[in-house]
Design a protein around this motif. Structure first.
Motif: not given
Length: 82
Positions: A23-26, A35-38
């Motif tokens: 699952v990716e959250r921004r 904007t960072v993706r985790r």
């Protein structure tokens, strides 16, 4: 209280009745304003073994079923391109 529902991509279906979903959250970084993706991986229960690697799925929070598994498959949103 409603159960959390997340959407992600299946990265492993090797275990019986279990899938691993990425699952990716921004979010916007507080100081850099970029904007960072985790990403995070969740183990989810798949009773019928319907999800395959690459599928986009929705998983829902549930009571713990094992040491790592506390999510259940709700639906397959999109099947992987074979």
């Amino acid at each position: 209280m409603p159960k959390r529902v997340l959407q992600g991509v299946v990265v492993s279906d090797k275990n019986d009745k279990t899938i691993v979903v990425k699952v990716e959250r921004r979010f916007t970084h507080p100081s850099m304003k970029k904007t960072v993706r985790r990403t995070k991986k969740y183990h989810a229960h798949d009773a019928e073994n319907v999800a395959k690697v690459g599928d986009i799925v929705r998983i829902e929070e549930c009571k713990p079923m094992s040491r790592h598994k506390a999510w259940a498959l709700v639906e397959r949103v999109d099947a992987a391109q074979a």
